[in-house]
Write an enzyme that holds these catalytic residues in place. Structure first.
Site, PDB file in Angstrom:
ATOM      1  N   ASN A 131     -27.927 -82.274 -16.901  1.00 39.31           N
ATOM      2  CA  ASN A 131     -27.792 -83.403 -17.497  1.00 39.31           C
ATOM      3  C   ASN A 131     -26.189 -82.996 -17.899  1.00 39.31           C
ATOM      4  O   ASN A 131     -25.410 -82.768 -17.988  1.00 39.31           O
ATOM      5  CB  ASN A 131     -27.377 -82.749 -19.309  1.00 39.31           C
ATOM      6  CG  ASN A 131     -27.257 -84.000 -20.059  1.00 39.31           C
ATOM      7  OD1 ASN A 131     -26.544 -84.244 -20.517  1.00 39.31           O
ATOM      8  ND2 ASN A 131     -27.904 -83.342 -21.180  1.00 39.31           N
ATOM      9  N   ARG A 146     -30.709 -86.751 -17.253  1.00 38.66           N
ATOM     10  CA  ARG A 146     -30.862 -87.658 -17.906  1.00 38.66           C
ATOM     11  C   ARG A 146     -29.415 -88.880 -18.003  1.00 38.66           C
ATOM     12  O   ARG A 146     -28.634 -88.730 -17.488  1.00 38.66           O
ATOM     13  CB  ARG A 146     -29.678 -87.289 -19.024  1.00 38.66           C
ATOM     14  CG  ARG A 146     -29.661 -87.591 -20.112  1.00 38.66           C
ATOM     15  CD  ARG A 146     -28.838 -86.814 -21.142  1.00 38.66           C
ATOM     16  NE  ARG A 146     -28.523 -87.672 -23.002  1.00 38.66           N
ATOM     17  CZ  ARG A 146     -27.908 -87.510 -23.872  1.00 38.66           C
ATOM     18  NH1 ARG A 146     -27.161 -85.799 -23.234  1.00 38.66           N
ATOM     19  NH2 ARG A 146     -27.303 -87.879 -24.818  1.00 38.66           N
ATOM     20  N   HIS A 168     -29.663 -90.543 -27.207  1.00 41.58           N
ATOM     21  CA  HIS A 168     -30.752 -88.547 -28.623  1.00 41.58           C
ATOM     22  C   HIS A 168     -32.513 -89.594 -27.635  1.00 41.58           C
ATOM     23  O   HIS A 168     -32.998 -88.305 -28.578  1.00 41.58           O
ATOM     24  CB  HIS A 168     -30.193 -88.343 -29.305  1.00 41.58           C
ATOM     25  CG  HIS A 168     -28.665 -88.500 -28.850  1.00 41.58           C
ATOM     26  ND1 HIS A 168     -28.099 -88.708 -30.397  1.00 41.58           N
ATOM     27  CD2 HIS A 168     -27.840 -88.409 -28.179  1.00 41.58           C
ATOM     28  CE1 HIS A 168     -26.503 -88.325 -30.010  1.00 41.58           C
ATOM     29  NE2 HIS A 168     -26.699 -87.760 -29.041  1.00 41.58           N
ATOM     30  N   ARG A 226     -15.941 -89.361 -32.714  1.00 44.11           N
ATOM     31  CA  ARG A 226     -16.596 -91.106 -32.680  1.00 44.11           C
ATOM     32  C   ARG A 226     -17.168 -91.267 -34.335  1.00 44.11           C
ATOM     33  O   ARG A 226     -17.501 -89.813 -35.029  1.00 44.11           O
ATOM     34  CB  ARG A 226     -18.092 -91.338 -32.009  1.00 44.11           C
ATOM     35  CG  ARG A 226     -17.675 -91.171 -30.053  1.00 44.11           C
ATOM     36  CD  ARG A 226     -18.671 -91.654 -29.852  1.00 44.11           C
ATOM     37  NE  ARG A 226     -19.235 -90.525 -28.926  1.00 44.11           N
ATOM     38  CZ  ARG A 226     -20.987 -89.838 -28.506  1.00 44.11           C
ATOM     39  NH1 ARG A 226     -21.993 -90.725 -28.558  1.00 44.11           N
ATOM     40  NH2 ARG A 226     -20.685 -88.177 -27.797  1.00 44.11           N
ATOM     41  N   GLU A 251     -34.398 -81.264 -24.858  1.00 41.49           N
ATOM     42  CA  GLU A 251     -33.865 -82.003 -23.969  1.00 41.49           C
ATOM     43  C   GLU A 251     -34.282 -81.907 -22.338  1.00 41.49           C
ATOM     44  O   GLU A 251     -35.286 -83.131 -22.216  1.00 41.49           O
ATOM     45  CB  GLU A 251     -32.709 -82.572 -24.238  1.00 41.49           C
ATOM     46  CG  GLU A 251     -32.198 -83.184 -25.799  1.00 41.49           C
ATOM     47  CD  GLU A 251     -30.652 -83.514 -25.726  1.00 41.49           C
ATOM     48  OE1 GLU A 251     -30.215 -82.612 -25.851  1.00 41.49           O
ATOM     49  OE2 GLU A 251     -30.263 -85.246 -25.292  1.00 41.49           O
TER      50      GLU A 251
HETATM   51  N1  LIG Z   1     -22.686 -71.775 -34.959  1.00 44.25           N
HETATM   52  C1  LIG Z   1     -22.654 -73.116 -34.721  1.00 44.25           C
HETATM   53  N2  LIG Z   1     -21.693 -73.333 -36.024  1.00 44.25           N
HETATM   54  C2  LIG Z   1     -21.493 -74.591 -35.778  1.00 44.25           C
HETATM   55  N3  LIG Z   1     -21.539 -75.807 -35.326  1.00 44.25           N
HETATM   56  C3  LIG Z   1     -22.251 -75.218 -33.708  1.00 44.25           C
HETATM   57  C4  LIG Z   1     -22.040 -73.308 -33.857  1.00 44.25           C
HETATM   58  N4  LIG Z   1     -22.773 -73.585 -32.725  1.00 44.25           N
HETATM   59  C5  LIG Z   1     -22.404 -75.163 -31.727  1.00 44.25           C
HETATM   60  N5  LIG Z   1     -22.382 -75.608 -33.086  1.00 44.25           N
HETATM   61  C6  LIG Z   1     -21.674 -77.271 -32.903  1.00 44.25           C
HETATM   62  O1  LIG Z   1     -22.390 -77.764 -32.102  1.00 44.25           O
HETATM   63  C7  LIG Z   1     -21.737 -79.322 -31.221  1.00 44.25           C
HETATM   64  C8  LIG Z   1     -22.256 -79.005 -29.995  1.00 44.25           C
HETATM   65  O2  LIG Z   1     -23.865 -79.222 -29.993  1.00 44.25           O
HETATM   66  P1  LIG Z   1     -24.816 -79.859 -28.321  1.00 44.25           P
HETATM   67  O3  LIG Z   1     -26.014 -80.633 -29.312  1.00 44.25           O
HETATM   68  O4  LIG Z   1     -24.219 -78.579 -27.770  1.00 44.25           O
HETATM   69  O5  LIG Z   1     -23.837 -81.102 -28.390  1.00 44.25           O
HETATM   70  P2  LIG Z   1     -23.650 -81.931 -27.078  1.00 44.25           P
HETATM   71  O6  LIG Z   1     -24.825 -81.801 -26.172  1.00 44.25           O
HETATM   72  O7  LIG Z   1     -23.652 -83.292 -27.465  1.00 44.25           O
HETATM   73  O8  LIG Z   1     -22.744 -81.702 -26.360  1.00 44.25           O
HETATM   74  C9  LIG Z   1     -20.579 -78.726 -31.302  1.00 44.25           C
HETATM   75  O9  LIG Z   1     -19.284 -79.804 -32.683  1.00 44.25           O
HETATM   76  C10 LIG Z   1     -20.334 -77.013 -32.005  1.00 44.25           C
HETATM   77  O10 LIG Z   1     -18.708 -77.055 -32.606  1.00 44.25           O
HETATM   78  C1  LIG Z   2     -25.830 -90.280 -26.530  1.00 44.43           C
HETATM   79  C2  LIG Z   2     -24.877 -89.399 -26.742  1.00 44.43           C
HETATM   80  O1  LIG Z   2     -24.657 -89.403 -28.202  1.00 44.43           O
HETATM   81  O2  LIG Z   2     -25.109 -88.522 -26.450  1.00 44.43           O
HETATM   82  P1  LIG Z   2     -24.149 -86.367 -26.591  1.00 44.43           P
HETATM   83  O3  LIG Z   2     -24.525 -86.433 -27.395  1.00 44.43           O
HETATM   84  O4  LIG Z   2     -24.877 -85.434 -25.243  1.00 44.43           O
HETATM   85  O5  LIG Z   2     -22.591 -87.162 -26.577  1.00 44.43           O
HETATM   86 MG   LIG Z   3     -26.437 -83.130 -26.359  1.00 45.72          MG
END
Ligand SMILES: Nc1ncnc2c1ncn2[C@@H]1O[C@H](COP(=O)(O)OP(=O)(O)O)[C@@H](O)[C@H]1O
Ligand SMILES: CC(=O)OP(=O)(O)O
Ligand SMILES: [Mg+2]
Length: 399
Positions: free
Chosen positions: A7, A95, A184, A243, A386
């Site tokens: 990913n 992904r 997603h 965003r 995922e």
């Molecule tokens: N313990 C926590 N409390 C609050 N938010 C959290 C915690 N752990 C991770 N996050 C939040 O989760 C978000 C990232 O989520 P994630 O699903 O890994 O995103 P992505 O796959 O889009 O990078 C970040 O904004 C981070 O601050």
């Molecule tokens: C589509 C999308 O917003 O993906 P991510 O949450 O990983 O940025």
């Molecule tokens: Mg994600």
């Protein structure tokens, strides 16, 4: 066989290796801050009956190629390596965020598929270029493996036409395919299936709430997506880390006209400088949680805007589904941030949602039910996976 799931994000690569058909995760990891001096890799190895071991590798990693090369070294380095040779990877599942109407299903990657992914760069500028780069690097590093694309948009290809069409002149749909796509999809699909299985109701009316860096919601019934909050690109709907989510298009016109922004400046503003970052200065929910605990008024307002938007969509999707059996929180924020869940579920008895605040505060692994026994609809926390969903779709395609 071994399936490696990749990913690739704009500055990160998440990966997970599975042994198939056992669906056994062998190792997983995250390459972060690619291109910066703080690049590092967190690599976890899972072994039967032993808790996963985690190592951090600070590395100078200028780009995705250097990042994936380092992952290959970690996979093959002995001792601790989980394979002997890159040739042991039979399938690499990627992904890919935007597949528009061209890809309603998981697809073997060919030169034509790559050209389509490239064509869609403009529609998902934060994502598709990085996904594409990941494919090119994986083709070099695993030349014998089959490369498969799993699209975020594919799960939402079931949206009915009255849901996915915008009220724009028809020619803008029939020509440049301007419509709602939704994203997603692998996460919504995975957590919806987990929730339906937990409820013992394959036809459950579910609202899935994916709150990561990007955030989106979906109305799901019988394993089909009926509506979702992201649209033509991954910008609409919920407030996200950086965003804006939903916005009156007049704001964009005002920025472009009287305020003198260029199209590129508007794109940067809406994709990278808005959302929670725009409201508080922080894009990461953990930082905002700390600011809130310290009494920061901007953080307080931002949490309320964030939760309000989610509540708004729960109401909308209860109408879409003609009822509600469960709401499902997932991804980084949804799985970890009890305060977000509490603010979303406040005063929702009309929808049959009664939160058990003590359960909401508990940090439990796996799926858990945080609703009160008398709640008519369940409130679930379901960790997304995922990577596992992508591996399953690769295996299904190649079976
Ligand atoms: N313990 C926590 N409390 C609050 N938010 C959290 C915690 N752990 C991770 N996050 C939040 O989760 C978000 C990232 O989520 P994630 O699903 O890994 O995103 P992505 O796959 O889009 O990078 C970040 O904004 C981070 O601050
Ligand atoms: C589509 C999308 O917003 O993906 P991510 O949450 O990983 O940025
Ligand atoms: Mg994600």
């Amino acid at each position: 066989m071994n399936i490696l799931v990749v990913n690739s994000g704009s500055s990160s690569i998440k990966y997970q290796l599975f042994r198939w058909p056992a669906e056994q995760p062998v190792c997983s990891g995250l390459v972060e801050r690619i291109g910066s001096a703080q690049a590092r890799i967190t690599h976890r190895v899972f072994a039967a009956a032993v808790p996963p071991t985690e190592q951090h590798h600070p590395q100078p990693l200028p780009d995705h190629e250097a990042g994936l090369r380092e992952v290959v070294r970690l996979l093959t380095e002995q001792p601790g390596g989980v394979i002997q040779d890159p040739a042991e990877i039979a399938v690499v599942g990627h992904r890919v965020v935007h597949g528009d109407e061209a890809f309603a299903a998981t697809t073997l990657i060919t030169a034509e598929v790559k050209a389509e992914i490239q064509r869609l760069f403009a529609l998902a500028p934060l994502h598709n270029p990085a996904n594409y780069r990941g494919i090119e690097v994986a083709e070099c590093l695993f030349p014998q493996a089959r490369q498969v694309a799993v699209f975020d948009t594919a799960f939402h290809q079931t949206l009915p036409e009255h849901v996915f069409r915008y009220a724009l002149p028809t020619a803008l749909y029939t020509g440049p395919r301007i419509r709602k796509y939704g994203f997603h999809g692998t996460s919504h699909q995975y957590v919806a299936a987990q929730a339906a299985a937990y409820l013992g109701q394959p036809d459950a009316r579910l609202v899935t709430i994916h709150l990561g860096n990007g955030c989106s919601m979906a109305a799901v019934r019988g394993g089909r997506s009926l509506d979702t909050s992201m649209g033509f690109g991954p910008l609409s709907g919920l407030v996200m880390g950086t965003r804006s989510g939903d916005l009156d298009p007049s704001v964009v016109l005002h920025l472009l006209g009287p305020l003198g922004y260029s199209a590129e400046q508007v794109s940067t503003l809406l994709n990278q400088e808005s959302g929670m970052r725009g409201l508080t200065g922080f894009g990461d929910m953990r930082d905002i949680g700390q600011a809130l605990a310290a009494g920061d008024a901007r953080a307080e307002l931002a949490y309320n805007i964030y939760a309000y938007r989610i509540r708004h969509y729960i109401g909308a999707y209860a109408a879409v589904l003609n009822g509600l059996d469960a709401i499902v929180f997932t991804a980084g924020v949804g799985e970890n941030d009890a305060l977000v869940r509490a603010r979303v579920c406040r005063d929702m008895e009309f929808f049959g949602l009664l939160l058990n605040e003590a359960k909401n505060q508990e940090r439990l692994p796996g799926l858990h039910d945080i609703s009160q026994p008398e709640s008519r609809a369940r409130i679930l926390v379901v960790p997304t996976n995922e990577e596992l969903e992508i591996a399953r779709q690769c295996a299904e395609l190649l079976a």
